[in-house]
Design a protein around this motif. Structure first.
Motif, PDB file in Angstrom:
ATOM      1  N   ILE A  14       1.368  -1.363  -0.407  1.00 58.77           N
ATOM      2  CA  ILE A  14      -0.383  -0.657   0.688  1.00 58.77           C
ATOM      3  C   ILE A  14       1.604   1.987   0.614  1.00 58.77           C
ATOM      4  CG2 ILE A  14      -1.794   1.254   0.987  1.00 58.77           C
ATOM      5  CD1 ILE A  14      -2.898  -1.444   1.620  1.00 58.77           C
ATOM      6  N   PHE A  15       2.045   1.175   0.729  1.00 64.13           N
ATOM      7  CA  PHE A  15       2.295   2.494   0.281  1.00 64.13           C
ATOM      8  C   PHE A  15       3.296   2.703  -0.603  1.00 64.13           C
ATOM      9  CE2 PHE A  15       7.033   3.895   1.706  1.00 64.13           C
ATOM     10  CZ  PHE A  15       7.004   5.383   1.654  1.00 64.13           C
ATOM     11  N   LEU A  16       3.923   1.431  -1.832  1.00 60.83           N
ATOM     12  CA  LEU A  16       4.601   1.580  -2.750  1.00 60.83           C
ATOM     13  C   LEU A  16       3.205   2.567  -3.620  1.00 60.83           C
ATOM     14  CD1 LEU A  16       6.904  -1.242  -2.890  1.00 60.83           C
ATOM     15  CD2 LEU A  16       7.844   1.255  -2.530  1.00 60.83           C
ATOM     16  N   MET A  17       2.480   1.853  -2.968  1.00 57.60           N
ATOM     17  CA  MET A  17       1.036   2.010  -4.602  1.00 57.60           C
ATOM     18  C   MET A  17       1.167   3.722  -3.719  1.00 57.60           C
ATOM     19  SD  MET A  17      -1.697  -0.673  -4.288  1.00 57.60           S
ATOM     20  CE  MET A  17      -2.766  -0.285  -4.972  1.00 57.60           C
ATOM     21  N   VAL A  18       0.976   4.445  -2.893  1.00 58.42           N
ATOM     22  CA  VAL A  18       0.691   5.585  -1.997  1.00 58.42           C
ATOM     23  C   VAL A  18       1.437   6.497  -3.070  1.00 58.42           C
ATOM     24  CG1 VAL A  18       0.568   6.854  -0.835  1.00 58.42           C
ATOM     25  CG2 VAL A  18      -0.573   5.116  -0.553  1.00 58.42           C
ATOM     26  N   VAL A  19       3.546   5.976  -3.072  1.00 51.12           N
ATOM     27  CA  VAL A  19       4.274   6.605  -3.458  1.00 51.12           C
ATOM     28  C   VAL A  19       3.873   6.808  -5.497  1.00 51.12           C
ATOM     29  CG1 VAL A  19       6.944   6.242  -3.961  1.00 51.12           C
ATOM     30  CG2 VAL A  19       6.216   6.624  -1.500  1.00 51.12           C
ATOM     31  N   ARG A  20       3.952   6.038  -5.399  1.00 49.13           N
ATOM     32  CA  ARG A  20       3.694   5.622  -7.253  1.00 49.13           C
ATOM     33  C   ARG A  20       2.202   6.968  -7.632  1.00 49.13           C
ATOM     34  NH1 ARG A  20       2.083   1.681 -11.663  1.00 49.13           N
ATOM     35  NH2 ARG A  20       2.077   2.957 -13.176  1.00 49.13           N
ATOM     36  N   ILE A  21       1.723   7.008  -7.318  1.00 48.07           N
ATOM     37  CA  ILE A  21       0.339   7.365  -7.684  1.00 48.07           C
ATOM     38  C   ILE A  21       0.694   8.500  -7.091  1.00 48.07           C
ATOM     39  CG2 ILE A  21      -2.214   8.651  -6.110  1.00 48.07           C
ATOM     40  CD1 ILE A  21      -2.879   5.532  -5.652  1.00 48.07           C
ATOM     41  N   LEU A  22       1.756   9.207  -6.258  1.00 51.49           N
ATOM     42  CA  LEU A  22       1.897  10.535  -5.745  1.00 51.49           C
ATOM     43  C   LEU A  22       3.528  11.302  -6.472  1.00 51.49           C
ATOM     44  CD1 LEU A  22       2.436  10.840  -1.903  1.00 51.49           C
ATOM     45  CD2 LEU A  22       0.783  11.876  -2.665  1.00 51.49           C
ATOM     46  N   LEU A  23       4.085   9.978  -6.813  1.00 52.51           N
ATOM     47  CA  LEU A  23       5.033  10.671  -7.786  1.00 52.51           C
ATOM     48  C   LEU A  23       4.193  11.203  -9.360  1.00 52.51           C
ATOM     49  CD1 LEU A  23       7.857   8.186  -7.142  1.00 52.51           C
ATOM     50  CD2 LEU A  23       7.370  11.047  -6.978  1.00 52.51           C
ATOM     51  N   SER A  24       3.183   9.844  -9.598  1.00 48.63           N
ATOM     52  CA  SER A  24       2.514  10.485 -11.322  1.00 48.63           C
ATOM     53  C   SER A  24       1.950  11.826 -10.974  1.00 48.63           C
ATOM     54  CB  SER A  24       1.027   9.238 -11.076  1.00 48.63           C
ATOM     55  OG  SER A  24       0.372  10.061 -10.585  1.00 48.63           O
ATOM     56  N   ILE A  29       9.119  13.017 -14.402  1.00 50.53           N
ATOM     57  CA  ILE A  29      10.017  11.901 -13.863  1.00 50.53           C
ATOM     58  C   ILE A  29       9.828  11.246 -14.928  1.00 50.53           C
ATOM     59  CG2 ILE A  29       9.333   9.693 -12.638  1.00 50.53           C
ATOM     60  CD1 ILE A  29       8.162  11.654 -10.393  1.00 50.53           C
ATOM     61  N   ASN A  30      10.784  11.021 -15.125  1.00 52.46           N
ATOM     62  CA  ASN A  30      10.637   9.176 -15.751  1.00 52.46           C
ATOM     63  C   ASN A  30      11.191   7.906 -15.581  1.00 52.46           C
ATOM     64  OD1 ASN A  30      12.094   8.031 -18.525  1.00 52.46           O
ATOM     65  ND2 ASN A  30      14.030   8.779 -18.210  1.00 52.46           N
ATOM     66  N   TRP A  31       9.806   7.231 -16.354  1.00 53.85           N
ATOM     67  CA  TRP A  31       9.648   6.405 -14.905  1.00 53.85           C
ATOM     68  C   TRP A  31      10.885   5.392 -16.277  1.00 53.85           C
ATOM     69  CZ3 TRP A  31       6.644   5.648 -11.635  1.00 53.85           C
ATOM     70  CH2 TRP A  31       5.868   6.579 -11.131  1.00 53.85           C
ATOM     71  N   TYR A  32      11.183   5.347 -17.309  1.00 49.41           N
ATOM     72  CA  TYR A  32      12.255   4.905 -17.764  1.00 49.41           C
ATOM     73  C   TYR A  32      13.313   4.450 -16.718  1.00 49.41           C
ATOM     74  CZ  TYR A  32       7.752   4.488 -21.377  1.00 49.41           C
ATOM     75  OH  TYR A  32       6.439   4.322 -21.666  1.00 49.41           O
ATOM     76  N   LYS A  33      13.936   4.754 -16.005  1.00 50.09           N
ATOM     77  CA  LYS A  33      14.685   4.856 -15.418  1.00 50.09           C
ATOM     78  C   LYS A  33      14.988   4.046 -13.749  1.00 50.09           C
ATOM     79  CE  LYS A  33      17.676   9.013 -18.231  1.00 50.09           C
ATOM     80  NZ  LYS A  33      17.893   9.305 -17.160  1.00 50.09           N
ATOM     81  N   GLU A  34      15.776   4.088 -13.136  1.00 50.37           N
ATOM     82  CA  GLU A  34      15.553   3.457 -12.196  1.00 50.37           C
ATOM     83  C   GLU A  34      15.706   4.562 -11.216  1.00 50.37           C
ATOM     84  OE1 GLU A  34      14.493   0.464 -10.892  1.00 50.37           O
ATOM     85  OE2 GLU A  34      14.585  -0.340 -12.916  1.00 50.37           O
ATOM     86  N   PRO A  35      15.216   4.624 -10.479  1.00 50.12           N
ATOM     87  CA  PRO A  35      14.260   3.263  -8.832  1.00 50.12           C
ATOM     88  C   PRO A  35      12.491   3.333  -9.716  1.00 50.12           C
ATOM     89  CG  PRO A  35      14.596   4.939  -7.984  1.00 50.12           C
ATOM     90  CD  PRO A  35      14.969   5.600  -8.800  1.00 50.12           C
ATOM     91  N   LEU A  39       9.619   0.376  -9.241  1.00 52.25           N
ATOM     92  CA  LEU A  39       8.509   0.723  -9.093  1.00 52.25           C
ATOM     93  C   LEU A  39       6.456   0.680  -9.926  1.00 52.25           C
ATOM     94  CD1 LEU A  39       7.346   2.413  -6.195  1.00 52.25           C
ATOM     95  CD2 LEU A  39       7.022   4.098  -7.190  1.00 52.25           C
ATOM     96  N   ARG A  40       7.185   1.275 -10.680  1.00 52.78           N
ATOM     97  CA  ARG A  40       5.692   1.018 -11.955  1.00 52.78           C
ATOM     98  C   ARG A  40       5.287  -0.216 -11.756  1.00 52.78           C
ATOM     99  NH1 ARG A  40       6.103  -0.023 -17.250  1.00 52.78           N
ATOM    100  NH2 ARG A  40       8.286   1.132 -16.805  1.00 52.78           N
ATOM    101  N   LYS A  41       6.227  -1.529 -12.507  1.00 52.76           N
ATOM    102  CA  LYS A  41       6.476  -2.363 -12.452  1.00 52.76           C
ATOM    103  C   LYS A  41       5.718  -3.020 -11.552  1.00 52.76           C
ATOM    104  CE  LYS A  41      10.054  -3.514 -15.831  1.00 52.76           C
ATOM    105  NZ  LYS A  41      11.208  -4.161 -16.401  1.00 52.76           N
ATOM    106  N   PHE A  42       6.391  -3.289 -10.756  1.00 48.18           N
ATOM    107  CA  PHE A  42       5.505  -3.493  -9.405  1.00 48.18           C
ATOM    108  C   PHE A  42       4.425  -3.088  -8.668  1.00 48.18           C
ATOM    109  CE2 PHE A  42       4.738  -3.492  -4.686  1.00 48.18           C
ATOM    110  CZ  PHE A  42       4.885  -5.561  -4.319  1.00 48.18           C
ATOM    111  N   THR A  43       4.159  -2.098  -9.507  1.00 50.34           N
ATOM    112  CA  THR A  43       2.780  -1.510  -8.011  1.00 50.34           C
ATOM    113  C   THR A  43       2.036  -1.817  -9.679  1.00 50.34           C
ATOM    114  OG1 THR A  43       3.400   1.032  -9.295  1.00 50.34           O
ATOM    115  CG2 THR A  43       3.649  -0.078  -7.245  1.00 50.34           C
ATOM    116  N   ASP A  44       1.867  -1.696 -11.125  1.00 49.75           N
ATOM    117  CA  ASP A  44       1.455  -2.541 -11.926  1.00 49.75           C
ATOM    118  C   ASP A  44       0.295  -3.843 -11.372  1.00 49.75           C
ATOM    119  OD1 ASP A  44       1.574  -0.085 -13.226  1.00 49.75           O
ATOM    120  OD2 ASP A  44       2.755  -0.654 -14.579  1.00 49.75           O
ATOM    121  N   LEU A  45       1.846  -4.868 -11.391  1.00 55.33           N
ATOM    122  CA  LEU A  45       0.970  -6.438 -10.536  1.00 55.33           C
ATOM    123  C   LEU A  45      -0.369  -6.158  -9.508  1.00 55.33           C
ATOM    124  CD1 LEU A  45       4.236  -7.500  -9.603  1.00 55.33           C
ATOM    125  CD2 LEU A  45       2.742  -8.127 -11.901  1.00 55.33           C
TER     126      LEU A  45
END
Length: 87
Positions: A14-24, A29-35, A39-45
Protein backbone atom coordinates in the motif's frame (compact mmCIF):
# COMPACT_ATOMS: atom_id res chain seq x y z
CA UNK A 1 3.69 -14.02 14.22
CA UNK A 2 2.90 -14.83 10.59
CA UNK A 3 -0.24 -12.71 10.84
CA UNK A 4 1.93 -9.70 11.68
CA UNK A 5 4.21 -10.49 8.73
CA UNK A 6 1.23 -10.64 6.38
CA UNK A 7 0.00 -7.34 7.79
CA UNK A 8 3.38 -5.68 7.20
CA UNK A 9 3.77 -7.01 3.65
CA UNK A 10 0.41 -5.52 2.71
CA UNK A 11 1.37 -2.24 4.38
CA UNK A 12 4.51 -2.09 2.22
CA UNK A 13 2.47 -2.75 -0.91
CA UNK A 14 0.00 0.00 0.00
CA UNK A 15 2.86 2.40 0.82
CA UNK A 16 4.51 1.76 -2.55
CA UNK A 17 1.20 2.32 -4.32
CA UNK A 18 0.78 5.66 -2.52
CA UNK A 19 4.32 6.67 -3.52
CA UNK A 20 3.59 5.74 -7.13
CA UNK A 21 0.36 7.73 -7.18
CA UNK A 22 2.00 10.79 -5.63
CA UNK A 23 4.91 10.62 -8.07
CA UNK A 24 2.49 10.48 -10.99
CA UNK A 25 1.58 14.09 -10.22
CA UNK A 26 5.08 15.18 -11.25
CA UNK A 27 5.32 15.22 -15.07
CA UNK A 28 9.11 15.47 -15.16
CA UNK A 29 9.67 11.98 -13.70
CA UNK A 30 11.16 9.57 -16.22
CA UNK A 31 9.38 6.27 -15.53
CA UNK A 32 11.91 4.45 -17.73
CA UNK A 33 14.82 5.05 -15.32
CA UNK A 34 15.48 3.29 -12.04
CA UNK A 35 14.10 3.23 -9.37
CA UNK A 36 10.93 4.43 -11.06
CA UNK A 37 10.83 1.52 -13.51
CA UNK A 38 10.87 -1.04 -10.70
CA UNK A 39 8.27 0.90 -8.75
CA UNK A 40 6.02 1.12 -11.81
CA UNK A 41 6.36 -2.57 -12.66
CA UNK A 42 5.69 -3.68 -9.08
CA UNK A 43 2.68 -1.45 -8.49
CA UNK A 44 1.22 -2.22 -11.92
CA UNK A 45 0.72 -5.79 -10.69
CA UNK A 46 -1.86 -4.41 -8.27
CA UNK A 47 -3.24 -1.44 -10.18
CA UNK A 48 -3.65 -2.73 -13.75
CA UNK A 49 -6.47 -5.23 -13.05
CA UNK A 50 -8.55 -2.38 -11.64
CA UNK A 51 -7.61 0.00 -14.46
CA UNK A 52 -8.92 -2.54 -16.97
CA UNK A 53 -12.29 -2.61 -15.20
CA UNK A 54 -12.74 1.02 -14.11
CA UNK A 55 -12.29 3.72 -16.75
CA UNK A 56 -10.93 7.14 -15.78
CA UNK A 57 -13.43 9.88 -15.07
CA UNK A 58 -12.18 12.77 -17.17
CA UNK A 59 -8.50 13.08 -16.30
CA UNK A 60 -8.88 11.37 -12.91
CA UNK A 61 -8.08 7.69 -12.42
CA UNK A 62 -10.20 6.39 -9.55
CA UNK A 63 -9.13 2.76 -9.92
CA UNK A 64 -6.45 3.08 -7.18
CA UNK A 65 -9.20 3.87 -4.67
CA UNK A 66 -10.92 0.58 -5.47
CA UNK A 67 -7.54 -1.18 -5.42
CA UNK A 68 -6.85 0.17 -1.90
CA UNK A 69 -10.26 -1.02 -0.70
CA UNK A 70 -9.84 -4.51 -2.17
CA UNK A 71 -6.24 -4.91 -1.00
CA UNK A 72 -7.21 -3.68 2.48
CA UNK A 73 -10.05 -6.20 2.63
CA UNK A 74 -7.75 -9.03 1.52
CA UNK A 75 -5.20 -7.91 4.12
CA UNK A 76 -7.76 -8.00 6.92
CA UNK A 77 -9.12 -11.35 5.78
CA UNK A 78 -5.67 -13.00 5.62
CA UNK A 79 -4.57 -11.54 8.95
CA UNK A 80 -7.81 -12.68 10.60
CA UNK A 81 -7.45 -16.15 9.08
CA UNK A 82 -3.82 -16.43 10.16
CA UNK A 83 -4.54 -15.25 13.69
CA UNK A 84 -7.52 -17.64 14.00
CA UNK A 85 -5.25 -20.48 12.95
CA UNK A 86 -2.73 -19.36 15.56
CA UNK A 87 0.09 -18.72 13.12
Amino acid sequence: MIAYGIYQVFNIIIFLMVVRILLSWFPNINWYKEPFTSLRKFTDLFLEPFRKIIPPIGMIDISPIVAFLVIGAIQKLLVLLASNLGI
